[in-house]
Design a protein around this motif. Structure first.
Motif, PDB file in Angstrom:
ATOM      1  N   ALA A  81      -6.632   0.789  -4.237  1.00  0.00           N
ATOM      2  CA  ALA A  81      -6.469   0.435  -2.829  1.00  0.00           C
ATOM      3  C   ALA A  81      -5.170   1.006  -2.270  1.00  0.00           C
ATOM      4  O   ALA A  81      -5.139   1.525  -1.148  1.00  0.00           O
ATOM      5  N   SER A  82      -4.100   0.929  -3.034  1.00  0.00           N
ATOM      6  CA  SER A  82      -2.801   1.412  -2.558  1.00  0.00           C
ATOM      7  C   SER A  82      -2.849   2.905  -2.251  1.00  0.00           C
ATOM      8  O   SER A  82      -2.327   3.367  -1.230  1.00  0.00           O
ATOM      9  N   GLY A 136      -9.636   1.432   2.284  1.00  0.00           N
ATOM     10  CA  GLY A 136      -9.255   2.355   3.346  1.00  0.00           C
ATOM     11  C   GLY A 136      -9.985   2.084   4.649  1.00  0.00           C
ATOM     12  O   GLY A 136      -9.557   2.539   5.716  1.00  0.00           O
ATOM     13  N   PHE A 137     -11.067   1.315   4.593  1.00  0.00           N
ATOM     14  CA  PHE A 137     -11.815   0.935   5.792  1.00  0.00           C
ATOM     15  C   PHE A 137     -10.901   0.238   6.799  1.00  0.00           C
ATOM     16  O   PHE A 137     -11.046   0.443   8.012  1.00  0.00           O
ATOM     17  N   ILE A 138      -9.968  -0.578   6.328  1.00  0.00           N
ATOM     18  CA  ILE A 138      -9.157  -1.391   7.238  1.00  0.00           C
ATOM     19  C   ILE A 138      -8.170  -0.558   8.051  1.00  0.00           C
ATOM     20  O   ILE A 138      -8.176  -0.629   9.289  1.00  0.00           O
ATOM     21  N   PRO A 139      -7.292   0.266   7.440  1.00  0.00           N
ATOM     22  CA  PRO A 139      -6.389   1.055   8.285  1.00  0.00           C
ATOM     23  C   PRO A 139      -7.113   2.057   9.173  1.00  0.00           C
ATOM     24  O   PRO A 139      -6.680   2.308  10.307  1.00  0.00           O
ATOM     25  N   ALA A 292       9.881  -3.574   7.899  1.00  0.00           N
ATOM     26  CA  ALA A 292       9.519  -4.960   8.220  1.00  0.00           C
ATOM     27  C   ALA A 292       8.205  -5.336   7.548  1.00  0.00           C
ATOM     28  O   ALA A 292       8.014  -6.480   7.109  1.00  0.00           O
ATOM     29  N   ALA A 293       7.273  -4.370   7.446  1.00  0.00           N
ATOM     30  CA  ALA A 293       5.990  -4.633   6.799  1.00  0.00           C
ATOM     31  C   ALA A 293       6.172  -4.999   5.333  1.00  0.00           C
ATOM     32  O   ALA A 293       5.419  -5.822   4.789  1.00  0.00           O
ATOM     33  N   LEU A 294       7.155  -4.392   4.683  1.00  0.00           N
ATOM     34  CA  LEU A 294       7.455  -4.770   3.298  1.00  0.00           C
ATOM     35  C   LEU A 294       7.791  -6.251   3.200  1.00  0.00           C
ATOM     36  O   LEU A 294       7.292  -6.963   2.324  1.00  0.00           O
ATOM     37  N   ALA A 422      -0.104   0.046   6.115  1.00  0.00           N
ATOM     38  CA  ALA A 422      -0.844  -0.876   5.242  1.00  0.00           C
ATOM     39  C   ALA A 422      -0.362  -0.779   3.810  1.00  0.00           C
ATOM     40  O   ALA A 422      -0.296  -1.781   3.086  1.00  0.00           O
ATOM     41  N   LEU A 423      -0.015   0.438   3.389  1.00  0.00           N
ATOM     42  CA  LEU A 423       0.498   0.618   2.028  1.00  0.00           C
ATOM     43  C   LEU A 423       1.815  -0.121   1.842  1.00  0.00           C
ATOM     44  O   LEU A 423       2.031  -0.759   0.800  1.00  0.00           O
ATOM     45  N   THR A 424       2.710  -0.046   2.824  1.00  0.00           N
ATOM     46  CA  THR A 424       3.992  -0.732   2.672  1.00  0.00           C
ATOM     47  C   THR A 424       3.794  -2.246   2.576  1.00  0.00           C
ATOM     48  O   THR A 424       4.501  -2.922   1.830  1.00  0.00           O
TER      49      THR A 424
END
Length: 507
Positions: A81-82, A136-139, A292-294, A422-424
């Motif tokens: 997923a990452s 990957g569907f989400i981002p 900030a996402a982290l 999304a990855l962060t």
């Protein structure tokens, strides 16, 4: 015609991509139908991330392997997923978002089917990796929202789609536990296969293909470098609790992964068509949003790691709440739904205060949730309050992030940029899982001959979560002020811009 185009933008407050999608005649379904289809797909792919949790203790017996090997059934999905959050985004920018959404749903179908037919470790790992690729569907779905929705709908739709990762994961735990109890462990994968097939059909018929692909080539070397660096780094992080933070394997994996990622950055900066435009991500709005996402991703995962353990510890310990796995899932499910319920609230906040302030508010609400956890630990309903407040904060913050990223990113790089964001979040969650696991494992008390996390360990975890959320609020506060509006009000466009680029910039 040119000035009519400019006047149209002024009138509806739309961005260029939405106007062009209307002009192309590509719309095949009302925007609300497309958004619902995207949200169903997002929740379905997120559901697969937690559906094996009820099986974790039984996996060694079911697959005929060791406990350490069976742990990879969870880990391999995280790793896949990452990587594919970014890879899917770049493919979507090149070949069109609907195609990649259908491919993601296809990977979910095949992965779920492989798992449903598996009774040994190797095919199970292959299936779970394919399920992870589908995330990957989400981002990609998030990056598509603005292209298929009118401006008034876009903020709410973005907020709802951003919430699907948390909603799907929260619903997945109790639902998977119930399915396993009723139909056996293979049944949960057959259900996942059927749901994935529905998502594939919805992606084909309810989501328009608006010919949004761009000329260019896919950076294979960049994808391989990112995959190797992320996988090695995340293996070190995810195994740190089991191996020990000072173990040579942990240190080697973390250092090796970071070294590969540093090398990857240097290589990407020299590519004409990189996997990720790192110069664009270094812009202050994007960079600060990702940092900030982290912190917010850390906060979300910390809650998911700590609270289930506290709920399930024996009541005889004096602080455990003695809940079964299925009861634990039911207590946690409302928190996931809270993220979805806050989508319209998040949308109003974005329109009234802007995404920067909305992100600050979300992080502060998350910090309040963790602070409540320090004092509300004595009953399941108290933890429910903690989770709902924290999840509301996550929902508000997650809704603001895509808006900040999309506002600062060219349309041709939108999906890859959202994928990196999304990855962060995911990396923040992985670090939280490792750190919380270490805190709980290193602060234990004896109970009936075994060592269990002590009450002070849970208090410390809540405190760490609050600090991480506050850090996210501080980082978000230093984001530059927003210069354009995503609302449906009249947009400040020059009366007669000299070039079409001026129109796009002004909008």
């Amino acid at each position: 015609m040119y000035y009519a185009y400019v006047a149209c933008i002024k009138h509806v407050g739309a961005d260029e991509s939405w106007i062009m999608s209307l002009a192309s005649g590509a719309r095949t379904a009302p925007p609300i139908v497309s958004v619902i289809a995207l949200c169903i797909g997002g929740m379905a792919t997120a559901f697969t991330q937690t559906l094996v949790i009820p099986l974790q203790t039984e996996l060694p017996r079911l697959l005929g392997t060791s406990a350490s090997n069976s742990a990879w059934v969870v880990t391999v999905t995280l790793l896949a997923a990452s990587v594919f959050m970014v890879v899917a985004g770049r493919l979507a920018d090149l070949f069109g978002k609907q195609r990649v959404l259908m491919a993601s749903a296809g990977a979910l179908i095949v992965g779920s089917l492989v798992c449903a037919l598996s009774s040994s470790l190797t095919p199970m790992l292959v299936g779970r990796a394919l399920q992870g690729m589908s995330i990957g569907f989400i981002p990609v779905g998030i990056s598509l929202i603005r292209e298929i929705t009118p401006p008034r709908m876009a903020p709410t739709a973005l907020a709802a789609m951003s919430a699907t990762l948390g909603v799907g994961g929260a619903i997945g735990l109790p639902l998977a536990a119930w399915i396993v109890d009723v139909g056996g462990w293979h049944t949960v994968f057959w259900v996942s296969t059927a749901v994935a097939a529905v998502v594939f059909v919805l992606a084909a018929v309810a989501i328009p293909h608006i010919h949004d692909g761009h000329e260019g080539r896919f950076d294979v070397l960049g994808a391989l470098g990112l995959a190797v660096g992320l996988v090695v780094f995340l293996v070190g992080i995810s195994k740190a609790t089991a191996w020990g933070w000072g173990d040579a394997r942990t240190l080697g994996a973390i250092a090796g992964g970071l070294a590969v990622l540093v090398l990857w950055v240097f290589v990407e900066l020299r590519q004409d068509e990189p996997l990720v435009d790192l110069r664009a991500t270094a812009k202050r709005p994007v960079l600060m949003t990702n940092i900030a996402a982290l912190a917010v991703g850390f906060g979300m995962m910390a809650q998911s790691i700590v609270i289930p353990q506290l709920l399930q510890l024996p009541a005889a310990t004096g602080y455990g709440l003695g809940q079964s796995l299925q009861a634990t899932g039911l207590w946690m499910a409302p928190a996931g739904l809270m993220m979805l319920a806050f989508a319209p609230i998040s949308s109003r906040l974005i329109r009234s205060t802007g995404p920067r302030i909305t992100l600050v508010i979300g992080a502060l609400v998350l910090a309040v949730g963790y602070s409540l956890g320090v004092v509300l630990m004595d009953a399941p309903w108290q933890l429910l309050i903690v989770m709902c407040v924290g999840s509301a904060g996550v929902g508000i913050g997650y809704a603001a992030m895509p808006t900040l990223i999309l506002d600062a990113t060219p349309p041709q790089d939108a999906a890859a940029a959202v994928g990196l964001n999304a990855l962060t979040r995911s990396v923040g969650g992985s670090v939280a899982a490792a750190l919380m696991g270490t805190v709980l494992a290193s602060n234990t008390t004896a109970f009936e001959g075994i060592r269990l996390p002590g009450e002070g360990a849970f208090t410390l975890c809540f405190g760490i979560g609050a600090i991480a959320a506050l850090a996210g609020a501080v980082i978000a506060a230093f984001l530059p002020r927003r210069r354009r509006s995503t609302t449906a009000t009249v947009t400040a466009v020059p009366a007669a811009p000299a070039t079409e680029a001026d129109v796009v910039t002004a909008v």
